[in-house]
Design a protein around this motif. Structure first.
Motif, mmCIF file in Angstrom:
data_model
loop_
_atom_site.group_PDB
_atom_site.id
_atom_site.type_symbol
_atom_site.label_atom_id
_atom_site.label_comp_id
_atom_site.label_asym_id
_atom_site.label_seq_id
_atom_site.Cartn_x
_atom_site.Cartn_y
_atom_site.Cartn_z
ATOM 1 N N CYS A 136 -1.006 -0.492 -4.456
ATOM 2 C CA CYS A 136 -0.077 -0.106 -5.514
ATOM 3 C C CYS A 136 0.337 -1.334 -6.316
ATOM 4 N N MET A 191 0.839 -1.186 0.000
ATOM 5 C CA MET A 191 0.000 0.000 0.000
ATOM 6 C C MET A 191 0.880 1.244 0.000
ATOM 7 N N ASP A 233 -2.052 4.799 1.321
ATOM 8 C CA ASP A 233 -3.270 4.069 1.688
ATOM 9 C C ASP A 233 -4.043 3.532 0.493
ATOM 10 N N LYS A 234 -3.350 3.288 -0.630
ATOM 11 C CA LYS A 234 -3.968 2.722 -1.823
ATOM 12 C C LYS A 234 -3.152 1.526 -2.294
ATOM 13 N N ARG A 290 -12.177 3.153 3.279
ATOM 14 C CA ARG A 290 -11.251 3.899 4.164
ATOM 15 C C ARG A 290 -11.913 5.077 4.794
ATOM 16 N N ASN A 314 0.019 5.640 -8.891
ATOM 17 C CA ASN A 314 -0.518 5.734 -7.537
ATOM 18 C C ASN A 314 -1.102 7.104 -7.175
ATOM 19 N N LYS A 365 -7.671 6.258 -7.088
ATOM 20 C CA LYS A 365 -8.640 6.634 -6.057
ATOM 21 C C LYS A 365 -8.483 5.712 -4.862
ATOM 22 N N LYS A 366 -8.709 6.276 -3.690
ATOM 23 C CA LYS A 366 -8.691 5.466 -2.471
ATOM 24 C C LYS A 366 -9.964 4.649 -2.410
ATOM 25 N N SER A 367 -9.857 3.498 -1.746
ATOM 26 C CA SER A 367 -11.006 2.628 -1.553
ATOM 27 C C SER A 367 -12.067 3.364 -0.731
#
Length: 119
Positions: free
Chosen positions: A40, A34, A37-38, A119, A110, A114-116
């Motif tokens: 990768c 990660m 916080d994504k 989260r 990255n 987009k972040k999940s």
């Protein structure tokens, strides 16, 4: 969860050399690295062939551009390819130059990913 620990160490080394701030997370039956916080890049075992493969989040443009590259296949779990993701099989990451190529693509995408929603 089974995955190739040596491959994990190789990916970790490249990420460290690139000065990426990352952490590892066990998910999707393997190990994911990660960044911001994504997801990768990660490792998962192909249940059919029992080969370890890399899961790389590289974006749609890079996905199309590199779809014919050795070892690269669409990432799909449900029969439909996942947007932005590819699997790379061993022939596509065995040498260090190829592994670095995929890690670099994942790191380049990255900041755009987009972040999940979880989260």
């Amino acid at each position: 969860m089974a995955y190739d620990q040596y491959l994990a160490e190789r990916i970790e080394r490249v990420l460290s050399e690139r000065k990426a701030l990352f952490y590892q997370k066990k998910m999707m039956g393997g190990l994911v690295f990660m960044v911001d916080d994504k997801m990768c890049i990660g490792i998962a075992r192909d249940k059919k062939t029992q080969e370890d493969r890399i899961m790389a989040r590289i974006g749609e443009e890079a996905q199309v551009k590199n779809e014919k590259r050795l070892g690269c296949r669409p990432m799909e779990f449900t029969g439909r390819p996942m947007k932005d993701f590819v699997f790379i099989y061993p022939e596509g990451y065995d040498n260090e130059e190829d592994l670095e190529f995929w890690v670099d693509l994942a790191l380049a995408f990255n900041p755009k990913a987009k972040k999940s929603k979880g989260r």
